[in-house]
Structures are given as C-alpha cells and as structure tokens.
Design an enzyme around this catalytic site. Structure first.
Site, PDB file in Angstrom:
ATOM      1  N   LYS A 114       0.833  -1.220   0.000  1.00 58.22           N
ATOM      2  CA  LYS A 114       0.000   0.000   0.000  1.00 58.22           C
ATOM      3  C   LYS A 114       0.854   1.252   0.000  1.00 58.22           C
ATOM      4  O   LYS A 114       0.424   2.279  -0.530  1.00 58.22           O
ATOM      5  CB  LYS A 114      -0.960  -0.009   1.200  1.00 58.22           C
ATOM      6  N   LYS A 196      -4.318 -11.658  -7.261  1.00 56.11           N
ATOM      7  CA  LYS A 196      -5.538 -11.707  -6.440  1.00 56.11           C
ATOM      8  C   LYS A 196      -6.652 -10.886  -7.088  1.00 56.11           C
ATOM      9  O   LYS A 196      -6.398  -9.814  -7.626  1.00 56.11           O
ATOM     10  CB  LYS A 196      -5.199 -11.120  -5.060  1.00 56.11           C
ATOM     11  N   LYS A 199     -10.809  -5.295  -5.850  1.00 54.20           N
ATOM     12  CA  LYS A 199     -11.735  -4.269  -6.333  1.00 54.20           C
ATOM     13  C   LYS A 199     -10.996  -3.025  -6.812  1.00 54.20           C
ATOM     14  O   LYS A 199     -11.538  -2.206  -7.524  1.00 54.20           O
ATOM     15  CB  LYS A 199     -12.755  -3.916  -5.260  1.00 54.20           C
TER      16      LYS A 199
HETATM   17  P1  ATP Z   1      -8.200  -4.443  -2.199  1.00 48.91           P
HETATM   18  O1  ATP Z   1      -9.007  -4.779  -3.391  1.00 48.91           O
HETATM   19  O2  ATP Z   1      -7.950  -2.981  -2.026  1.00 48.91           O
HETATM   20  O3  ATP Z   1      -6.957  -5.290  -2.075  1.00 48.91           O
HETATM   21  P2  ATP Z   1      -9.724  -6.167  -0.626  1.00 48.91           P
HETATM   22  O4  ATP Z   1     -10.639  -6.599  -1.715  1.00 48.91           O
HETATM   23  O5  ATP Z   1      -8.637  -7.104  -0.186  1.00 48.91           O
HETATM   24  O6  ATP Z   1      -9.079  -4.774  -0.947  1.00 48.91           O
HETATM   25  P3  ATP Z   1     -10.506  -5.957   2.101  1.00 48.91           P
HETATM   26  O7  ATP Z   1     -11.476  -5.092   2.820  1.00 48.91           O
HETATM   27  O8  ATP Z   1      -9.072  -5.697   2.388  1.00 48.91           O
HETATM   28  O9  ATP Z   1     -10.674  -5.793   0.584  1.00 48.91           O
HETATM   29  O10 ATP Z   1     -10.850  -7.486   2.344  1.00 48.91           O
HETATM   30  C1  ATP Z   1     -11.993  -7.927   3.005  1.00 48.91           C
HETATM   31  C2  ATP Z   1     -11.926  -9.434   3.174  1.00 48.91           C
HETATM   32  O11 ATP Z   1     -12.001 -10.098   1.923  1.00 48.91           O
HETATM   33  C3  ATP Z   1     -10.632  -9.935   3.826  1.00 48.91           C
HETATM   34  O12 ATP Z   1     -10.938 -11.004   4.699  1.00 48.91           O
HETATM   35  C4  ATP Z   1      -9.821 -10.411   2.654  1.00 48.91           C
HETATM   36  O13 ATP Z   1      -8.869 -11.386   3.034  1.00 48.91           O
HETATM   37  C5  ATP Z   1     -10.903 -11.008   1.782  1.00 48.91           C
HETATM   38  N1  ATP Z   1     -10.519 -11.009   0.366  1.00 48.91           N
HETATM   39  C6  ATP Z   1     -10.275  -9.933  -0.410  1.00 48.91           C
HETATM   40  N2  ATP Z   1      -9.956 -10.295  -1.660  1.00 48.91           N
HETATM   41  C7  ATP Z   1      -9.990 -11.640  -1.683  1.00 48.91           C
HETATM   42  C8  ATP Z   1      -9.759 -12.617  -2.710  1.00 48.91           C
HETATM   43  N3  ATP Z   1      -9.424 -12.278  -3.936  1.00 48.91           N
HETATM   44  N4  ATP Z   1      -9.897 -13.919  -2.373  1.00 48.91           N
HETATM   45  C9  ATP Z   1     -10.240 -14.294  -1.132  1.00 48.91           C
HETATM   46  N5  ATP Z   1     -10.477 -13.424  -0.121  1.00 48.91           N
HETATM   47  C10 ATP Z   1     -10.358 -12.114  -0.399  1.00 48.91           C
END
Ligand code: ATP
Ligand code: LTN
Length: 331
Positions: A114, A196, A199
């Site tokens: 980040k 990964k 969003k």
């Molecule tokens: P960003 O897109 O900015 O990386 P994010 O999608 O990871 O953010 P968070 O609020 O950080 O959003 O994550 C919320 C939850 O969703 C956390 O438990 C995270 O581990 C899970 N998560 C996020 N993306 C994934 C993914 N691609 N696969 C599985 N779990 C996910």
C-alpha cells in the site's frame, strides 16, 4: 449448555465488494454464524488510511452494513456494528501500539504494497493498521477470525501482540486462530489468474462485483483468461481454470473431482457458462435483499444502534481489564 466461542471479522468500508470478498470472507461468516457468538464490524476507521470523500464514504459504510445483512448475517443474532461507534477500538489500539515493535510492522507485506500504491500518502495509520486490527479482534476475546489468505500476516502479528501482553500481565486476551476457506481463501483475477481478485484493479473485467447483474457476470466469466487447452482439470499449470473451479466449487459445494467429471469431454465454453450461471444464481437473492434493505433506513438505523450498544458493552469489559492490569488509574 456449553458457551459458544467468539468469532470476529470485518471489512474496510470502501467501495463495492467483489466475489473474492464474498467467497473468501463473507460466505464463511454466514456459514459459521450458528456455531459461534459472532461480531462483524464495518471497519470504517481502517478505511481512513486512504483519503476518503466524506459523502461517498458515509454511503459506502452504510451500503456495506446492508450487504452484510443481505448476505445472511441476521442482526438480531449477530452483532453487526460500526467500528468507529465503539471508542474502545481506538483506545486499545493506542495501548497495543506500545506493545508492538516498529520492526515487525515494517515487515507487513500489505504495508509495503500500500505504501507503494499510495506513495503520496504514506501516513502513520497505514503503518499501524495491523495494531488497530489486533485491537478489534482482542477486545472481543475472539477465538476464530475468518478472513482471506492475504490477512494471514495480520493474524500472526495479532497473536504475537496478545502473547506478548499475556506473558507480562497474565491471561488477559484469548489467542485467536485464523480461519480460511478450503478453496476460496484466495480468489484470483479473471484477467490475470496469477494475481488476487481485487476491487482496486482498474480492469473491471478482472473482478465480479456483488452488485453485477446476471448478463455482466456471464460476460465477465466468458472473457476470463484461461489456457489454450480444452480440458477442465485442476492443476498448477492451469491457474485460470483452477481459479474457475475454485469459484464453481465454493458456490455449488462440488469437489474438484466432481467438477472434472461433470465437464469431461465438454469445452471451456460450457464450463465458463456454468460458472457464470451458478455465481449469478447464488448472488440473486443477496442482490434482491440488498436493494430492499437500502430503502429501509429506519430498520438499518435501529439494527446499528442496538448492535453498537452490545459491542460497546462487550469490548469495554476487556478494555477495563487491560487498563487495570497495566496500572492506569481509576477513581
Ligand atoms: P483491495 O481490493 O484494495 O486489495 P480487498 O478486496 O482485499 O481490498 P478488504 O477489505 O481488504 O478488501 O478485504 C476484506 C476481506 O475479503 C478480507 O478477509 C480479505 O482477506 C478477503 N478477500 C479480499 N480479496 C480476496 C480474494 N481475492 N480472495 C479471497 N479473499 C479475499
Ligand atoms: N484488514 C482487514 C479488515 C479488518 C479485519 C479486522 C478483519 C479490520 N479489522 C479484524 C478481521 C478482523 C481486511 O480485510 N483488509
């Protein structure tokens, strides 16, 4: 009757959720919610590590609350609340900051990622983010924390901080375990299955949003990057197809073997369509409930108020104990 153990989790209140958030976290919360005494936070304080537009932020936080409920977290049975409404989070975070080393925070990969991504705003909150997360979890004496695999390191530092504190002051905190879904702990991007699903990815075809309609979902899966083979088989050499199999399996409950059998002799086209349809069907009731709840402001307000009160009550018990142990004065 034996008392239920406590489960804690939450998500940052920023933007829309993806299928990764749903399968990696939210769906497991719903699955586990009968078995545990559950607390789910809208993590709005964590969202402040990135600059927010106040009006949008307010809306997004309420939308996330409605999504939790629409996904099946009954606010009568689970404590679904706002992190910023419970001041114990910020208080304990400060105290735990004094039990956390700069060196260990500097090793956090999320911090490193980040700070590269937001190079113009590498604020101290971004650095101490995991300490606030530790406070969230430890305040409720959580035994289990269901999250995606990207949060593994944050769970480890939470355990380290708790163990360090307990070693000095006795058994104050429960040491939490992370819980990861079997095949859904890391859902990959549809545009690049080595990354990964996120969003914040600018390519909207890379992720499914929970609010995408059926046609959009099917179109995005049709375009999903796979390989030039035609066999639906799970394997490291087939990251695209393996990711789609993980998604299909997480939604339908089918094993990899069952999926391979179901699509043996059929091409990728058939498989991608089936994945799209299964995902769209899974999300349809959630989307309908979400639309309905967004319009029911009074109901959501009432749920928030009631659950904020419960969260305050439970977290303050731990905070009082911590203050007493470390010698902060009381009158
Ligand atoms: P960003 O897109 O900015 O990386 P994010 O999608 O990871 O953010 P968070 O609020 O950080 O959003 O994550 C919320 C939850 O969703 C956390 O438990 C995270 O581990 C899970 N998560 C996020 N993306 C994934 C993914 N691609 N696969 C599985 N779990 C996910
Ligand atoms: N960092 C988490 C969100 C989060 C969280 C928590 C998850 C903040 N506090 C406590 C579980 C328990 C993320 O998903 N990015």
């Amino acid at each position: 009757m034996e008392e239920k153990k406590t489960l804690y989790s939450g998500m940052q209140a920023t933007g829309a959720l993806t299928l990764g958030n749903y399968l990696g976290a939210l769906k497991n919360w719903v699955r586990l919610n009968e078995e545990y005494d559950c607390f789910f936070g809208v993590m709005d304080l964590h969202s402040l590590t990135v600059r927010q537009n106040p009006a949008e932020f307010r809306q997004n936080a309420r939308k996330l609350y409605a999504l939790y409920v629409a996904a099946g977290l009954d606010p009568e049975k689970n404590c679904v609340y706002f992190q910023s409404h419970v001041s114990a989070h910020a208080e304990l975070a400060w105290i735990l900051n004094c039990f956390t080393y700069v060196g260990e925070l500097g090793r956090m990969t999320q911090y490193k990622d980040k700070s590269l991504k937001h190079a113009d705003n590498v604020n101290a909150g971004l650095f101490t983010y995991p300490v606030l997360m530790a406070a969230d979890i430890l305040l409720y004496q959580a035994a289990v924390v269901p999250v995606g695999i990207d949060q593994k390191q944050h769970l480890e530092i939470t355990r380290d901080i708790a163990e360090r504190f307990n070693k000095i002051y006795g058994d104050v905190f429960t040491i939490p375990d992370a819980y990861f879904g079997k095949h859904s702990a890391k859902i990959m991007s549809l545009a690049d299955p080595t990354k990964k699903m996120s969003k914040s990815d600018e390519n909207t075809n890379s992720h499914i949003l929970l609010t995408d309609d059926k046609d959009t979902i099917i179109r995005k899966f049709k375009r999903a990057v796979t390989d030039s083979d035609t066999v639906v088989r799970y394997g490291e050499d087939k990251p695209g197809i393996s990711n789609l199999m993980d998604i299909y399996g997480s939604v339908t409950g089918k094993t990899h073997e069952q999926i391979e059998e179901e699509f043996s002799g059929r091409g990728y086209g058939d498989f991608k369509l089936a994945v799209g349809e299964a995902v769209a069907d899974e999300l349809a009731p959630l989307q309908a409930d979400y639309e309905r709840l967004l319009k029911d402001k009074a109901y959501i307000d009432e749920c928030i108020k009631k659950n904020d009160d419960r969260a305050r009550y439970v977290s303050n018990k731990t905070l009082r104990k911590v203050k007493k142990k470390i010698g902060l004065t009381e009158v």
